[in-house]
Write a protein that holds these residues in place. Structure first.
Motif, PDB file in Angstrom:
ATOM      1  N   ASP A 124      -9.500   0.177 -64.176  1.00  0.00           N
ATOM      2  CA  ASP A 124      -8.054   1.225 -63.999  1.00  0.00           C
ATOM      3  C   ASP A 124      -7.246   2.260 -64.316  1.00  0.00           C
ATOM      4  O   ASP A 124      -8.224   3.110 -64.897  1.00  0.00           O
ATOM      5  CB  ASP A 124      -6.911   0.674 -65.374  1.00  0.00           C
ATOM      6  CG  ASP A 124      -6.854  -1.194 -65.672  1.00  0.00           C
ATOM      7  OD1 ASP A 124      -7.340  -1.380 -65.172  1.00  0.00           O
ATOM      8  OD2 ASP A 124      -6.641  -1.148 -66.839  1.00  0.00           O
ATOM      9  N   THR A 148      -4.297  -6.408 -67.295  1.00  0.00           N
ATOM     10  CA  THR A 148      -5.365  -5.749 -67.656  1.00  0.00           C
ATOM     11  C   THR A 148      -5.032  -5.196 -69.814  1.00  0.00           C
ATOM     12  O   THR A 148      -4.347  -5.025 -69.815  1.00  0.00           O
ATOM     13  CB  THR A 148      -5.207  -4.710 -66.987  1.00  0.00           C
ATOM     14  OG1 THR A 148      -6.643  -3.950 -67.171  1.00  0.00           O
ATOM     15  CG2 THR A 148      -4.559  -3.761 -67.198  1.00  0.00           C
ATOM     16  N   GLU A 195      -8.390  -7.149 -76.091  1.00  0.00           N
ATOM     17  CA  GLU A 195      -8.137  -7.404 -74.764  1.00  0.00           C
ATOM     18  C   GLU A 195      -7.826  -8.914 -75.099  1.00  0.00           C
ATOM     19  O   GLU A 195      -6.937  -8.882 -73.740  1.00  0.00           O
ATOM     20  CB  GLU A 195      -9.590  -8.090 -74.241  1.00  0.00           C
ATOM     21  CG  GLU A 195     -10.079  -7.022 -73.617  1.00  0.00           C
ATOM     22  CD  GLU A 195     -11.558  -6.905 -73.301  1.00  0.00           C
ATOM     23  OE1 GLU A 195     -11.849  -7.751 -72.080  1.00  0.00           O
ATOM     24  OE2 GLU A 195     -12.552  -6.886 -73.121  1.00  0.00           O
ATOM     25  N   ARG A 197      -1.692  -5.193 -64.035  1.00  0.00           N
ATOM     26  CA  ARG A 197      -2.607  -4.036 -63.176  1.00  0.00           C
ATOM     27  C   ARG A 197      -2.321  -4.515 -60.952  1.00  0.00           C
ATOM     28  O   ARG A 197      -2.304  -5.793 -60.982  1.00  0.00           O
ATOM     29  CB  ARG A 197      -3.832  -4.243 -62.754  1.00  0.00           C
ATOM     30  CG  ARG A 197      -4.651  -2.578 -62.036  1.00  0.00           C
ATOM     31  CD  ARG A 197      -6.359  -3.066 -62.001  1.00  0.00           C
ATOM     32  NE  ARG A 197      -6.906  -4.229 -61.833  1.00  0.00           N
ATOM     33  CZ  ARG A 197      -8.060  -4.563 -62.098  1.00  0.00           C
ATOM     34  NH1 ARG A 197      -8.724  -2.993 -62.502  1.00  0.00           N
ATOM     35  NH2 ARG A 197      -8.089  -5.421 -61.217  1.00  0.00           N
TER      36      ARG A 197
END
Ligand SMILES: Cc1ncc(COP(=O)(O)O)c(C=O)c1O
Length: 430
Positions: free
Chosen positions: A170, A338, A346, A353
């Motif tokens: 990212d 993401t 997570e 994204r």
């Protein structure tokens, strides 16, 4: 006849996949679409061969043209990236990182790099662990969405890691390569930069230039913003060339020579069209971010220009990214969830994204970004029925079926006529 039925099913699935993807808007930031020339080179006889060993000193015989192809590939890549040395042996970006870590560290060493929660890639940690190396997370500043330079300096001075690894999955803004190279050199650390995502933007001169800014070594994937084919690459100074090449041959026996030839063609495309392409990618990303923001979507970094790369990141709320991605998928808009730095783990991802490199390669410009933003906002904010939104996605996708920024723009991006012909033939036989 069951094998004929299986074969027909197989070909039909691939054909259906192509048809389906031709109706989608793909915003996965780590993918791209290769030109007809790159695809054709992937299907040549080179894909059946081995060329074990170094250039001109192969163990297997029959490589005289392969040597010429690889020497040319090396030359093209070195001149495009102004690199003293290139290694194109890794067949993925993950393998490029593993080769680098294997080459430059020994068990017990440490590297510092961004954690997955802060946008780093899982390979930073996993490739370190398999080699007995620990990975210490680089401090990250939420506001600038970038590495915290002061925190990183303190960490480098205290830990003195073997490698300071910059770059990320990212990545909205250039990383502080200059600042951290300076400090790393004083502490005798190697500075590496993972350009998996931004390699095509670097090639087009539209992002930072890590080798000029002080990085000793750059790893990357060749298929995200670069024009493909799928694969990995390592660029480095001449003094690292021997150890990198040795490590590559330790870890890769079969480096897929058809991929190397295709990479050489993609490198020529980058030389010819890279600047214009990278420029349009960044314009499109900025426009998409701005249009989403104007629609009311929570786009990260609105106070600092949203993005300087191919990516836009939006926050859809704690734990909601997976569900929203599913609804976008039903509307034929393909994205991935993401985790963001403020998520606890997570699975709780609140970020989505978006990458505009593939749609840019299909010829989309700023006006299309406004249309895409509206479709996304219809799903996220208006909570419209995805099948209703799909009625607008499909015609938009349909207007952009040719690949741009390449030498041959005649073929349709998602269509394989040969496959269609084969399926028809098999249907007759069964
Ligand atoms: C920063 C970074 N490094 C490495 C990789 C791995 O690349 P590959 O999928 O080519 O193995 C990725 C993948 O997305 C990535 O984002």
């Amino acid at each position: 006849m069951h094998y004929l039925r299986a074969l027909m099913d197989l070909l039909s699935y691939v054909e259906e996949h192509h048809l389906y993807r031709s109706k989608c808007i793909n915003l996965i930031a780590s993918e791209n679409i290769a030109s007809p020339l790159v695809r054709k080179l992937l299907s040549t006889d080179l894909g059946h061969r081995y060329a074990i060993g170094f250039l001109y000193t192969r163990i297997y015989r029959g490589c005289k043209y392969i040597d010429l192809i690889e020497a040319l590939t090396s030359y093209l890549l070195r001149s495009l990236f102004k690199a003293e040395h290139v290694n194109y042996i890794p067949i993925s970006g993950t393998l490029a990182n593993l080769i680098m870590i294997n080459a430059l560290t020994k068990p017990g060493d440490s590297i510092i790099a961004l954690s997955v929660m802060d946008g780093g890639h899982s390979s930073f940690r996993e490739c370190s662990l398999v080699h007995g190396v620990s990975m210490i997370p680089l401090p990250f500043d939420h506001k600038s969405y970038n590495i915290d330079v002061d925190g990183a300096e303190r960490l480098i001075r205290r830990v003195k890691p073997r490698i300071v690894l910059l770059g990320a999955s990212d990545i909205l803004f250039p990383h502080p390569v200059k600042e951290l190279s300076h400090i790393s050199r004083e502490e005798d650390c190697i500075v590496a930069y993972d350009a998996a995502h931004v390699l095509g933007l670097i090639a087009g001169g539209r992002f930072q230039d890590p080798l000029r800014e002080g990085a000793d070594i750059v790893t990357g994937s060749t298929h995200k913003t670069f024009f493909g084919p799928q694969g990995g690459i390592i660029l480095c100074r001449r003094d690292y060339s021997e150890t990198i090449d040795h490590s590559a041959w330790q870890l890769v026996n079969n480096h897929h020579i058809n991929r190397v030839a295709a990479l050489a063609a993609a490198t020529c495309e980058m030389q010819a069209f890279g600047e214009a392409y990278a420029d349009q990618v960044v314009r499109n990303a900025k426009k998409l971010a701005e249009a989403l923001y104007n629609e009311g979507v929570n786009v990260l970094c609105s106070d600092i220009g949203f993005t300087e790369s191919h990516q836009v990141i939006i926050d859809v709320g704690k734990g909601r990214a997976a569900g929203v991605s599913n609804r976008l998928e039903e509307a034929n808009i393909i994205v991935n969830p993401t985790p963001l730095p403020w998520d606890r783990y997570e699975g709780e991802a609140s970020g989505i994204r978006l990458g505009v490199q593939e749609v840019t390669r299909l010829g989309m410009k700023e006006d299309c970004m406004e249309s895409i933003a509206k479709l996304i906002a219809d799903i996220i904010l208006e909570r419209k029925n995805p099948s209703e939104v799909r009625c607008y996605t499909e015609p938009l996708a349909d207007n952009y079926q040719k690949i741009h920024f390449c030498f041959n723009t005649d073929d349709e991006a998602y269509r394989y006529f040969y496959l269609e012909y084969l399926v028809k033939e098999l249907k007759i036989q069964i």
